[in-house]
Write a protein that holds these residues in place. Structure first.
Motif, mmCIF file in Angstrom:
data_model
loop_
_atom_site.group_PDB
_atom_site.id
_atom_site.type_symbol
_atom_site.label_atom_id
_atom_site.label_comp_id
_atom_site.label_asym_id
_atom_site.label_seq_id
_atom_site.Cartn_x
_atom_site.Cartn_y
_atom_site.Cartn_z
ATOM 1 N N PHE A 63 8.918 23.886 55.295
ATOM 2 C CA PHE A 63 10.233 23.948 54.648
ATOM 3 C C PHE A 63 10.884 22.579 54.767
ATOM 4 O O PHE A 63 10.892 21.988 55.856
ATOM 5 C CB PHE A 63 11.102 24.997 55.350
ATOM 6 C CG PHE A 63 12.564 24.975 54.960
ATOM 7 C CD1 PHE A 63 13.495 24.245 55.696
ATOM 8 C CD2 PHE A 63 13.008 25.698 53.863
ATOM 9 C CE1 PHE A 63 14.838 24.226 55.338
ATOM 10 C CE2 PHE A 63 14.350 25.681 53.494
ATOM 11 C CZ PHE A 63 15.263 24.949 54.231
ATOM 12 N N ASN A 72 13.533 22.208 47.254
ATOM 13 C CA ASN A 72 14.229 22.317 45.974
ATOM 14 C C ASN A 72 13.800 21.126 45.107
ATOM 15 O O ASN A 72 14.341 20.020 45.219
ATOM 16 C CB ASN A 72 15.752 22.299 46.173
ATOM 17 C CG ASN A 72 16.495 22.457 44.847
ATOM 18 O OD1 ASN A 72 15.952 22.147 43.779
ATOM 19 N ND2 ASN A 72 17.728 22.944 44.912
ATOM 20 N N ALA A 118 16.130 29.521 48.331
ATOM 21 C CA ALA A 118 17.493 28.988 48.518
ATOM 22 C C ALA A 118 18.247 29.805 49.565
ATOM 23 O O ALA A 118 19.464 29.948 49.521
ATOM 24 C CB ALA A 118 18.280 28.957 47.213
ATOM 25 N N SER A 119 17.487 30.326 50.527
ATOM 26 C CA SER A 119 18.069 31.006 51.682
ATOM 27 C C SER A 119 17.198 30.637 52.870
ATOM 28 O O SER A 119 16.080 31.165 53.010
ATOM 29 C CB SER A 119 18.083 32.518 51.464
ATOM 30 O OG SER A 119 18.689 33.171 52.559
ATOM 31 N N MET A 120 17.721 29.735 53.700
ATOM 32 C CA MET A 120 16.875 29.180 54.776
ATOM 33 C C MET A 120 16.271 30.267 55.661
ATOM 34 O O MET A 120 15.100 30.189 56.066
ATOM 35 C CB MET A 120 17.693 28.209 55.641
ATOM 36 C CG MET A 120 16.887 27.498 56.693
ATOM 37 S SD MET A 120 17.971 26.502 57.746
ATOM 38 C CE MET A 120 16.739 25.496 58.610
ATOM 39 N N LYS A 176 21.496 18.045 53.836
ATOM 40 C CA LYS A 176 22.477 19.103 53.485
ATOM 41 C C LYS A 176 22.700 20.059 54.642
ATOM 42 O O LYS A 176 23.828 20.492 54.884
ATOM 43 C CB LYS A 176 21.972 19.898 52.273
ATOM 44 C CG LYS A 176 22.861 21.119 51.976
ATOM 45 C CD LYS A 176 22.378 21.992 50.848
ATOM 46 C CE LYS A 176 23.348 23.165 50.641
ATOM 47 N NZ LYS A 176 22.894 24.094 49.583
ATOM 48 N N LEU A 177 21.614 20.381 55.355
ATOM 49 C CA LEU A 177 21.710 21.439 56.359
ATOM 50 C C LEU A 177 22.361 20.920 57.630
ATOM 51 O O LEU A 177 22.350 19.714 57.909
ATOM 52 C CB LEU A 177 20.327 22.030 56.623
ATOM 53 C CG LEU A 177 19.636 22.576 55.365
ATOM 54 C CD1 LEU A 177 18.289 23.190 55.698
ATOM 55 C CD2 LEU A 177 20.512 23.587 54.646
ATOM 56 N N ARG A 178 22.932 21.869 58.424
ATOM 57 C CA ARG A 178 23.678 21.477 59.617
ATOM 58 C C ARG A 178 22.792 21.567 60.843
ATOM 59 O O ARG A 178 22.035 22.522 61.019
ATOM 60 C CB ARG A 178 24.887 22.405 59.790
ATOM 61 C CG ARG A 178 25.971 22.195 58.733
ATOM 62 C CD ARG A 178 25.596 22.835 57.426
ATOM 63 N NE ARG A 178 26.679 22.878 56.446
ATOM 64 C CZ ARG A 178 26.521 23.483 55.262
ATOM 65 N NH1 ARG A 178 25.390 24.090 54.954
ATOM 66 N NH2 ARG A 178 27.500 23.496 54.384
ATOM 67 N N TYR A 200 14.413 20.195 53.571
ATOM 68 C CA TYR A 200 15.617 19.799 52.846
ATOM 69 C C TYR A 200 15.854 18.346 53.231
ATOM 70 O O TYR A 200 16.467 18.053 54.240
ATOM 71 C CB TYR A 200 16.834 20.687 53.144
ATOM 72 C CG TYR A 200 17.700 20.773 51.898
ATOM 73 C CD1 TYR A 200 18.415 19.658 51.457
ATOM 74 C CD2 TYR A 200 17.719 21.904 51.120
ATOM 75 C CE1 TYR A 200 19.131 19.691 50.278
ATOM 76 C CE2 TYR A 200 18.451 21.955 49.933
ATOM 77 C CZ TYR A 200 19.140 20.831 49.511
ATOM 78 O OH TYR A 200 19.857 20.873 48.331
ATOM 79 N N ASP A 259 24.171 32.722 56.092
ATOM 80 C CA ASP A 259 23.506 31.591 55.438
ATOM 81 C C ASP A 259 22.855 32.052 54.137
ATOM 82 O O ASP A 259 22.290 33.145 54.067
ATOM 83 C CB ASP A 259 22.441 31.007 56.370
ATOM 84 C CG ASP A 259 21.766 29.830 55.713
ATOM 85 O OD1 ASP A 259 22.400 28.767 55.599
ATOM 86 O OD2 ASP A 259 20.616 29.996 55.256
ATOM 87 N N GLY A 260 22.993 31.201 53.110
ATOM 88 C CA GLY A 260 22.405 31.551 51.815
ATOM 89 C C GLY A 260 23.348 32.412 50.995
ATOM 90 O O GLY A 260 22.933 33.142 50.089
ATOM 91 N N GLU A 267 22.118 25.535 62.139
ATOM 92 C CA GLU A 267 21.015 25.896 61.232
ATOM 93 C C GLU A 267 19.717 25.263 61.734
ATOM 94 O O GLU A 267 18.775 25.961 62.108
ATOM 95 C CB GLU A 267 21.336 25.428 59.800
ATOM 96 C CG GLU A 267 22.457 26.217 59.141
ATOM 97 C CD GLU A 267 22.878 25.663 57.790
ATOM 98 O OE1 GLU A 267 22.692 24.461 57.519
ATOM 99 O OE2 GLU A 267 23.429 26.448 56.977
ATOM 100 N N TRP A 271 10.736 28.728 46.815
ATOM 101 C CA TRP A 271 12.088 28.272 47.112
ATOM 102 C C TRP A 271 13.055 29.433 46.875
ATOM 103 O O TRP A 271 13.288 29.826 45.741
ATOM 104 C CB TRP A 271 12.513 27.055 46.295
ATOM 105 C CG TRP A 271 13.807 26.464 46.791
ATOM 106 C CD1 TRP A 271 15.012 26.456 46.158
ATOM 107 C CD2 TRP A 271 14.036 25.823 48.052
ATOM 108 N NE1 TRP A 271 15.975 25.844 46.930
ATOM 109 C CE2 TRP A 271 15.413 25.444 48.091
ATOM 110 C CE3 TRP A 271 13.231 25.532 49.158
ATOM 111 C CZ2 TRP A 271 15.968 24.784 49.194
ATOM 112 C CZ3 TRP A 271 13.780 24.875 50.245
ATOM 113 C CH2 TRP A 271 15.130 24.504 50.263
HETATM 114 P P1 P6P Z 1 20.074 24.490 47.357
HETATM 115 C C1 P6P Z 1 22.073 27.900 51.602
HETATM 116 O O1 P6P Z 1 23.243 27.420 50.977
HETATM 117 C C2 P6P Z 1 21.438 26.723 52.337
HETATM 118 O O2 P6P Z 1 22.314 26.243 53.308
HETATM 119 C C3 P6P Z 1 20.107 27.150 52.930
HETATM 120 O O3 P6P Z 1 20.080 28.459 53.356
HETATM 121 C C4 P6P Z 1 19.128 26.910 51.797
HETATM 122 O O4 P6P Z 1 17.819 26.609 52.250
HETATM 123 C C5 P6P Z 1 19.748 25.728 51.057
HETATM 124 O O5 P6P Z 1 21.140 25.693 51.403
HETATM 125 C C6 P6P Z 1 19.634 25.873 49.562
HETATM 126 O O6 P6P Z 1 20.157 24.674 48.976
HETATM 127 O O7 P6P Z 1 20.543 23.066 47.166
HETATM 128 O O8 P6P Z 1 18.648 24.699 46.945
HETATM 129 O O9 P6P Z 1 20.988 25.527 46.791
#
Ligand code: P6P
Length: 325
Positions: free
Chosen positions: A251, A199, A235-237, A265-267, A253, A110-111, A271, A233
């Motif tokens: 946190f 984000n 961008a890596s959960m 966006k997230l599954r 999204y 992830d990320g 996730e 932020w």
């Molecule tokens: P964005 C990584 O692609 C992910 O799935 C998560 O780990 C992270 O929190 C999110 O998407 C980042 O998304 O839109 O900020 O790039």
């Protein structure tokens, strides 16, 4: 210092956890040690850059996405306790041992957009009991509350394994002999926080209650929350959730109005649910801004979901704002 191999038998016996579940966890941990070796070397092991392929999500795969995915599938298929697996990188589930008692769902890396710029990435995994009867997609579509365990491996400045088998959360750090060593027991997510992770570039696409909530945080001590907040932020959960597990935070999204057919966006399955179980076991909270994450009835392996998780006070507050809308 206690290694994972020493810890597990004691933990399983203490809580009457099936040895087979311990075996599945150990299998995931061992595979992640191998993934770690690839991640650590980056360009030196020729694993950076694009794989030239795409996945079911419609995303371009990084070489390491494919490598990590293949390593986890091979390891899990070799464990007789695994009846089947599902991966972010695989269109459908993969059958393993018919007599296995567990299903494993995972996001292998992830990320991964961070890999080529040397920012932390992670593996996220969820372990479900295998239901009676033939294995099919429906076998996997269980609520997050049904998980037997979950966790992640953070490939950061340290490589750390964090997991729960529903009797607390445990943090292990990889030593120089490539052994996971217990470094923290039962971290607790502080109920209150001054740190949020979102984000911000998507603000104009959020639903009004989320816009209101974030605007209140940005107003700091001049606004209704009465305190100043900080923002992160990565961008890596995995990195965000680990930071929140260690020091609190929230946190998010959120749902995006650009495509209301996608709730987020997230599954959910590999996730949100595994991370939500960690949060719940550590005194935190997790939901989709409307209901508790672990209560959501899945309808598809790759189902997306809006995510709000972390310090319980903030999760409750933003959920109230959505309920009042
Ligand atoms: P964005 C990584 O692609 C992910 O799935 C998560 O780990 C992270 O929190 C999110 O998407 C980042 O998304 O839109 O900020 O790039």
């Amino acid at each position: 210092m206690t290694t994972l191999a020493q810890f597990l038998p004691q933990h399983l016996q203490q809580h009457a956890i099936p040895a087979e579940l311990g075996s599945v966890l150990a299998t995931v941990a061992a595979a992640c040690i191998d993934i770690n070796a690839k991640v650590r070397l980056g360009a030196l092991s020729g694993v950076l850059g694009m794989a030239g392929t795409g996945n079911v999500q419609g995303e371009d795969q990084k070489k390491l996405d494919v490598i990590a995915n293949d390593m986890l599938i091979a390891a899990l298929q070799a464990d007789a306790n695994v009846a089947g697996l599902a991966s972010e990188e695989e269109d459908t589930f993969v059958a393993a041992h018919p007599d296995g008692g567990y299903l494993v769902l995972f996001d292998p890396l992830d990320g991964s957009s961070n890999i080529d710029v040397n920012i932390s990435v992670g593996t996220i995994f969820s372990i479900l009991p295998k239901p009676e009867g033939a294995l099919d997609t429906q076998s996997f579509l269980q609520k997050g509350s049904a998980q037997a365990g979950s966790g992640y491996v953070l490939y950061g400045p340290q490589t750390q394994l964090v997991f729960t088998l529903k009797h607390g959360v445990f943090v292990f750090t990889l030593n120089e002999q490539n052994e996971f060593v217990l470094t923290q027991e039962n971290p607790q997510v502080p109920a209150a926080t001054k740190e949020f992770a979102i984000n911000m570039s998507n603000r104009r696409h959020w639903l009004a209650p989320m816009q209101q909530y974030i605007d209140e945080l940005l107003a700091g001590d001049t606004g209704p929350r009465g305190k100043n907040y900080n923002m992160r932020w990565v961008a890596s959960m995995v990195a965000e959730i680990h930071r929140i597990l260690m020091r609190g935070g929230v946190f998010m999204y959120p749902q995006d109005t650009r495509d209301l057919s996608k709730p987020g966006k997230l599954r959910l399955m590999y996730e949100a649910n595994p991370m939500s179980l960690i949060m719940a076991q550590a005194g935190g909270a997790a939901g989709n801004a409307v209901q508790d994450m672990l209560d959501i009835q899945p309808e598809g392996l790759h189902q997306r979901v809006a995510v709000v998780m972390g310090s319980a006070e903030e999760v409750a507050y933003v959920t109230r704002l959505h309920a009042q809308a």
